[in-house]
Write a protein that holds these residues in place. Structure first.
Motif, PDB file in Angstrom:
ATOM      1  N   TRP A   1      26.425  -0.216 -21.369  1.00 34.59           N
ATOM      2  CA  TRP A   1      27.185  -0.993 -22.199  1.00 34.59           C
ATOM      3  C   TRP A   1      28.291   0.272 -22.999  1.00 34.59           C
ATOM      4  CZ3 TRP A   1      28.053  -6.049 -23.720  1.00 34.59           C
ATOM      5  CH2 TRP A   1      27.007  -6.786 -23.600  1.00 34.59           C
ATOM      6  N   PHE A   2      29.609  -0.234 -22.804  1.00 32.19           N
ATOM      7  CA  PHE A   2      30.563   0.490 -23.365  1.00 32.19           C
ATOM      8  C   PHE A   2      31.442  -0.152 -24.172  1.00 32.19           C
ATOM      9  CE2 PHE A   2      30.276   3.952 -19.995  1.00 32.19           C
ATOM     10  CZ  PHE A   2      29.482   3.193 -19.124  1.00 32.19           C
ATOM     11  N   ARG A   3      32.348   0.657 -24.947  1.00 26.53           N
ATOM     12  CA  ARG A   3      33.093  -0.327 -25.864  1.00 26.53           C
ATOM     13  C   ARG A   3      34.439   0.827 -25.723  1.00 26.53           C
ATOM     14  NH1 ARG A   3      30.597   0.885 -31.857  1.00 26.53           N
ATOM     15  NH2 ARG A   3      30.871   3.193 -32.010  1.00 26.53           N
ATOM     16  N   GLN A   4      35.601  -0.070 -25.990  1.00 24.50           N
ATOM     17  CA  GLN A   4      36.817   0.375 -26.159  1.00 24.50           C
ATOM     18  C   GLN A   4      37.769  -0.258 -27.238  1.00 24.50           C
ATOM     19  OE1 GLN A   4      39.179  -0.278 -22.528  1.00 24.50           O
ATOM     20  NE2 GLN A   4      40.220   1.870 -22.763  1.00 24.50           N
ATOM     21  N   ALA A   5      37.904   0.684 -28.051  1.00 24.46           N
ATOM     22  CA  ALA A   5      38.650   0.421 -29.195  1.00 24.46           C
ATOM     23  C   ALA A   5      40.356   0.586 -28.994  1.00 24.46           C
ATOM     24  CB  ALA A   5      38.478   1.206 -30.541  1.00 24.46           C
ATOM     25  N   PRO A   6      41.186  -0.073 -29.583  1.00 26.01           N
ATOM     26  CA  PRO A   6      42.686  -0.029 -29.079  1.00 26.01           C
ATOM     27  C   PRO A   6      43.068   1.618 -29.199  1.00 26.01           C
ATOM     28  CG  PRO A   6      42.251  -1.972 -30.949  1.00 26.01           C
ATOM     29  CD  PRO A   6      40.772  -1.055 -30.465  1.00 26.01           C
ATOM     30  N   GLY A   7      43.756   1.918 -28.184  1.00 28.91           N
ATOM     31  CA  GLY A   7      44.178   3.249 -28.038  1.00 28.91           C
ATOM     32  C   GLY A   7      43.408   4.259 -27.759  1.00 28.91           C
ATOM     33  N   LYS A   8      41.955   3.798 -27.516  1.00 26.60           N
ATOM     34  CA  LYS A   8      41.201   4.978 -27.249  1.00 26.60           C
ATOM     35  C   LYS A   8      40.407   4.812 -25.959  1.00 26.60           C
ATOM     36  CE  LYS A   8      39.521   5.830 -32.156  1.00 26.60           C
ATOM     37  NZ  LYS A   8      38.578   5.758 -32.955  1.00 26.60           N
ATOM     38  N   ASP A   9      39.977   5.796 -25.379  1.00 24.34           N
ATOM     39  CA  ASP A   9      38.893   5.661 -24.049  1.00 24.34           C
ATOM     40  C   ASP A   9      37.596   4.750 -24.289  1.00 24.34           C
ATOM     41  OD1 ASP A   9      39.778   9.206 -23.308  1.00 24.34           O
ATOM     42  OD2 ASP A   9      40.914   7.196 -23.016  1.00 24.34           O
ATOM     43  N   LYS A  10      37.198   4.272 -23.206  1.00 28.93           N
ATOM     44  CA  LYS A  10      35.956   3.699 -23.265  1.00 28.93           C
ATOM     45  C   LYS A  10      34.874   4.440 -23.542  1.00 28.93           C
ATOM     46  CE  LYS A  10      36.189  -0.162 -19.804  1.00 28.93           C
ATOM     47  NZ  LYS A  10      37.374  -0.157 -19.265  1.00 28.93           N
ATOM     48  N   GLU A  11      34.020   4.353 -24.307  1.00 22.85           N
ATOM     49  CA  GLU A  11      32.817   5.196 -24.952  1.00 22.85           C
ATOM     50  C   GLU A  11      31.559   4.322 -24.537  1.00 22.85           C
ATOM     51  OE1 GLU A  11      32.332   4.394 -29.114  1.00 22.85           O
ATOM     52  OE2 GLU A  11      30.934   6.017 -29.473  1.00 22.85           O
ATOM     53  N   GLY A  12      30.622   5.117 -23.904  1.00 21.68           N
ATOM     54  CA  GLY A  12      29.341   4.550 -23.494  1.00 21.68           C
ATOM     55  C   GLY A  12      28.597   4.460 -24.745  1.00 21.68           C
ATOM     56  N   ILE A  13      27.932   3.619 -25.100  1.00 22.84           N
ATOM     57  CA  ILE A  13      27.290   3.374 -26.183  1.00 22.84           C
ATOM     58  C   ILE A  13      25.699   3.278 -25.779  1.00 22.84           C
ATOM     59  CG2 ILE A  13      29.147   2.939 -27.729  1.00 22.84           C
ATOM     60  CD1 ILE A  13      28.107  -0.255 -27.485  1.00 22.84           C
ATOM     61  N   SER A  14      25.523   2.689 -24.967  1.00 24.04           N
ATOM     62  CA  SER A  14      24.000   2.348 -24.762  1.00 24.04           C
ATOM     63  C   SER A  14      23.675   2.110 -23.171  1.00 24.04           C
ATOM     64  CB  SER A  14      23.357   1.320 -25.492  1.00 24.04           C
ATOM     65  OG  SER A  14      22.065   1.171 -25.337  1.00 24.04           O
ATOM     66  N   CYS A  15      22.367   2.300 -22.521  1.00 24.02           N
ATOM     67  CA  CYS A  15      22.025   2.011 -21.220  1.00 24.02           C
ATOM     68  C   CYS A  15      20.558   1.738 -21.373  1.00 24.02           C
ATOM     69  CB  CYS A  15      22.726   3.079 -20.205  1.00 24.02           C
ATOM     70  SG  CYS A  15      21.983   4.607 -20.398  1.00 24.02           S
ATOM     71  N   ILE A  16      20.295   1.116 -20.343  1.00 25.31           N
ATOM     72  CA  ILE A  16      18.880   0.580 -20.045  1.00 25.31           C
ATOM     73  C   ILE A  16      18.470   0.736 -18.562  1.00 25.31           C
ATOM     74  CG2 ILE A  16      19.196  -1.847 -19.773  1.00 25.31           C
ATOM     75  CD1 ILE A  16      16.494  -2.420 -21.228  1.00 25.31           C
ATOM     76  N   GLY A  17      17.310   1.324 -18.315  1.00 26.99           N
ATOM     77  CA  GLY A  17      16.885   1.814 -16.943  1.00 26.99           C
ATOM     78  C   GLY A  17      16.345   0.457 -16.456  1.00 26.99           C
ATOM     79  N   SER A  18      16.074   0.377 -14.930  1.00 24.02           N
ATOM     80  CA  SER A  18      15.475  -0.546 -14.612  1.00 24.02           C
ATOM     81  C   SER A  18      14.140  -0.457 -14.310  1.00 24.02           C
ATOM     82  CB  SER A  18      16.418  -0.818 -13.128  1.00 24.02           C
ATOM     83  OG  SER A  18      16.033   0.403 -12.233  1.00 24.02           O
ATOM     84  N   SER A  19      13.628   0.710 -14.033  1.00 23.25           N
ATOM     85  CA  SER A  19      12.364   1.065 -13.514  1.00 23.25           C
ATOM     86  C   SER A  19      11.243   0.852 -14.878  1.00 23.25           C
ATOM     87  CB  SER A  19      12.139   2.285 -13.053  1.00 23.25           C
ATOM     88  OG  SER A  19      12.585   3.412 -14.137  1.00 23.25           O
ATOM     89  N   ASP A  20      11.520   1.177 -15.810  1.00 28.20           N
ATOM     90  CA  ASP A  20      10.702   0.967 -17.071  1.00 28.20           C
ATOM     91  C   ASP A  20      11.421   0.494 -18.253  1.00 28.20           C
ATOM     92  OD1 ASP A  20      10.548   4.595 -17.872  1.00 28.20           O
ATOM     93  OD2 ASP A  20      12.136   3.089 -17.981  1.00 28.20           O
ATOM     94  N   GLY A  21      12.573  -0.053 -18.217  1.00 27.20           N
ATOM     95  CA  GLY A  21      13.327  -0.273 -19.296  1.00 27.20           C
ATOM     96  C   GLY A  21      13.616   0.565 -20.508  1.00 27.20           C
ATOM     97  N   SER A  22      13.514   1.933 -20.130  1.00 26.36           N
ATOM     98  CA  SER A  22      13.890   2.954 -21.130  1.00 26.36           C
ATOM     99  C   SER A  22      15.355   2.649 -21.634  1.00 26.36           C
ATOM    100  CB  SER A  22      13.591   4.185 -20.717  1.00 26.36           C
ATOM    101  OG  SER A  22      12.130   4.528 -20.324  1.00 26.36           O
TER     102      SER A  22
END
Length: 126
Positions: free
Chosen positions: A35-56
């Motif tokens: 998941w990423f988010r982008q505020a106006p005038g800013k770059d995309k920021e990575g905020i979270s991720c989840i793995g496929s293998s163990d759901g980490s």
């Protein structure tokens, strides 16, 4: 080609909650989801991720303790529960899929994500 569709965005008051969904048109079993988010005038920021293998799950410092990421592979859907929303959280929220970036390397690395959703807008009012 797989499609990712985000939903659940909207306007909420500071301190409120939203749950975003990322629904895929095919199985996400073998993919990490970010998941990423982008505020106006800013770059995309990575905020979270989840793995496929163990759901980490992995979180940026800006959302750690407030956001929770989960996945339901049977529904080909990933959920981002956002609690205690702050006025600095608004932006367009995107989910993306990758078969790279295992473990914590899935967090924030835009270039490894090849498939993106169209985004959903989150607005937080004070």
């Amino acid at each position: 080609q797989v499609q990712l569709v985000e939903s659940g965005g909207g306007r909420v008051q500071s301190g409120g909650s939203l749950r975003l969904s990322c629904a895929a048109s095919e199985s996400l079993d073998n993919y990490n989801i970010g998941w990423f988010r982008q505020a106006p005038g800013k770059d995309k920021e990575g905020i979270s991720c989840i793995g496929s293998s163990d759901g980490s799950t992995y979180y940026s410092d800006s959302v750690k303790g407030r956001f929770t990421l989960s996945r339901d592979n049977a529904k080909n859907t990933v959920y981002l529960q956002m609690n205690s929303l702050k006025v600095e959280d608004p932006g367009v929220y995107y989910c993306a899929r990758t078969d790279m970036g295992w473990g914590a390397k899935c967090l924030g690395r835009l270039l490894i994500y090849g498939t993106w959703g169209q985004g959903t807008q989150v607005t937080v009012s004070s």
